[in-house]
Design an enzyme around this catalytic site. Sequence first.
Site, PDB file in Angstrom:
ATOM      1  N   GLY A  22       0.788  -1.214   0.000  1.00 55.62           N
ATOM      2  CA  GLY A  22       0.000   0.000   0.000  1.00 55.62           C
ATOM      3  C   GLY A  22       0.823   1.267   0.000  1.00 55.62           C
ATOM      4  O   GLY A  22       0.321   2.341  -0.315  1.00 55.62           O
ATOM      5  N   GLY A  24       3.739   1.570  -1.774  1.00 49.91           N
ATOM      6  CA  GLY A  24       4.613   1.637  -2.924  1.00 49.91           C
ATOM      7  C   GLY A  24       5.303   0.330  -3.249  1.00 49.91           C
ATOM      8  O   GLY A  24       4.956  -0.733  -2.725  1.00 49.91           O
ATOM      9  N   VAL A  26       9.036  -1.872  -3.826  1.00 46.80           N
ATOM     10  CA  VAL A  26      10.397  -1.962  -3.316  1.00 46.80           C
ATOM     11  C   VAL A  26      11.245  -2.741  -4.320  1.00 46.80           C
ATOM     12  O   VAL A  26      10.827  -3.796  -4.812  1.00 46.80           O
ATOM     13  CB  VAL A  26      10.440  -2.646  -1.936  1.00 46.80           C
ATOM     14  CG1 VAL A  26      11.874  -2.660  -1.402  1.00 46.80           C
ATOM     15  CG2 VAL A  26       9.511  -1.939  -0.954  1.00 46.80           C
ATOM     16  N   LYS A  41      12.526   2.078  -2.064  1.00 45.04           N
ATOM     17  CA  LYS A  41      11.066   2.102  -1.997  1.00 45.04           C
ATOM     18  C   LYS A  41      10.579   3.295  -2.801  1.00 45.04           C
ATOM     19  O   LYS A  41      10.948   4.444  -2.515  1.00 45.04           O
ATOM     20  CB  LYS A  41      10.581   2.205  -0.551  1.00 45.04           C
ATOM     21  CG  LYS A  41       9.052   2.273  -0.438  1.00 45.04           C
ATOM     22  CD  LYS A  41       8.591   2.560   0.986  1.00 45.04           C
ATOM     23  CE  LYS A  41       8.671   1.328   1.837  1.00 45.04           C
ATOM     24  NZ  LYS A  41       7.976   1.547   3.164  1.00 45.04           N
ATOM     25  N   ASP A 131       3.097   1.215  14.923  1.00 39.63           N
ATOM     26  CA  ASP A 131       2.611   0.081  14.123  1.00 39.63           C
ATOM     27  C   ASP A 131       3.565  -1.102  14.257  1.00 39.63           C
ATOM     28  O   ASP A 131       3.893  -1.764  13.271  1.00 39.63           O
ATOM     29  CB  ASP A 131       2.468   0.492  12.654  1.00 39.63           C
ATOM     30  CG  ASP A 131       1.633  -0.510  11.848  1.00 39.63           C
ATOM     31  OD1 ASP A 131       0.838  -1.252  12.465  1.00 39.63           O
ATOM     32  OD2 ASP A 131       1.777  -0.550  10.606  1.00 39.63           O
TER      33      ASP A 131
END
Length: 421
Positions: A22, A24, A26, A41, A131
């Site tokens: 979500g 991008g 890599v 990224k 997170d």
Amino acid sequence: MALAAGTKLGPYEILAPIGAGGMGEVYRAHDTRLGRYVAIKVLPASFALDTERLRRFEQEARAISILNHPNILALYDVGTFEESPYLVTEMLEGQTLCEDLPMPSRKALDYARQIANGLAAAHAKGVTHRDLKPDNVFITKDGRAKILDFGLAKVEAVPRDAEATRTVATTPGMVMGTVGYLSPEQARGNLADHRSDIFSFGVMLYEMLSGRRAFQRDSAVETLNAIIKDDPPALQDAALDRVVRRCMEKSPEQRFQSASDLAFAIEALSGPLFAVGPAANTPVAAPRKIGKLAAVGAVLLALASGASGGIWWHSRRDATAPVWIGQRLTGSGIAYGPRISPDGHTLAFVSVEGTRSQVAIMHPGSPNWTVLTRDSGRGEVDHLCWSRDGAKIYFGRRDGVYSIPALGGDERLVLEHASYP
């Protein structure tokens, strides 16, 4: 927009895609200036038009740019390619933590110690991750844990001078993070600080040890409700369970107040913090008198919440507790005044090296000990006893009675003017 092999982003040559999500895509790339492999990224131009995605991407760059720690992903560079911003980070070889669950307790403690050290470094710089979960921890092939993905991190501009009282502003009512790993305050959409990371850490460590999520339910709403109200089943190892549960206390004030204290507690469970020299087979009960603390001793008995004759722990010992008879220590000093914790799983005693005496603990099966107190200049330690719940150890010094968390931390004066006669 997928970048083809051979595409140049400034000095970086794209070699192959690694993954996408979500936030991008890599890629594995080659730094032609320094001759090293890196990870890039890229936030596609279409994503860059999304204000929230762009903000999170820029926020991640700001967060990891101020961090420099072996247990945090290193940022090398930032740039823009055809209106698409990108981050250049170190290239990691290995797998995410979620691919290795559950795991043996020794391995879990090793990774947990590293993650806690990384969190401590981030919190010291005013960065709260928000997170933390197994997907956002990478284990390299040489066994190093790296914290990833600071896209939801909050960066505070001011130094962390009052760590326990400072909060990270969050829009009231907004739930940010991954549902199963949120802290109760995050689940409610309330203000959150670095202690929210400590709760998430506890949830993650629980899963590392048990192989199951602590609060997983059939729906996101039920999971959030469980985080706020419920406690997970106990872990088999009582000492580990005590550390994990302190991380997962519903009230932030009841948790470890810093990741550095948490790392100390994990280190204490993992093995000795201080080297103790060649084996001397010194019995735990080797007698030694440093002096009498009659007044302090009386107070300590009172603090023991009903201890009688120093044998209170016998009647409350866990039936699964180890047998300590015949246990010996390794070291060149002297150990005396042993006191077994209420659950029978930890031994506290006074460790004497030369003219210094300190509070030390050990766990069954290990001949070494961990020193909890430090040479504070307040005098020798004597007259140990445990608190009723086994969370603290009380002891005397020449100027009063002190307590120290059994999991490690700062000693605190609890009664003044109780001194040597």
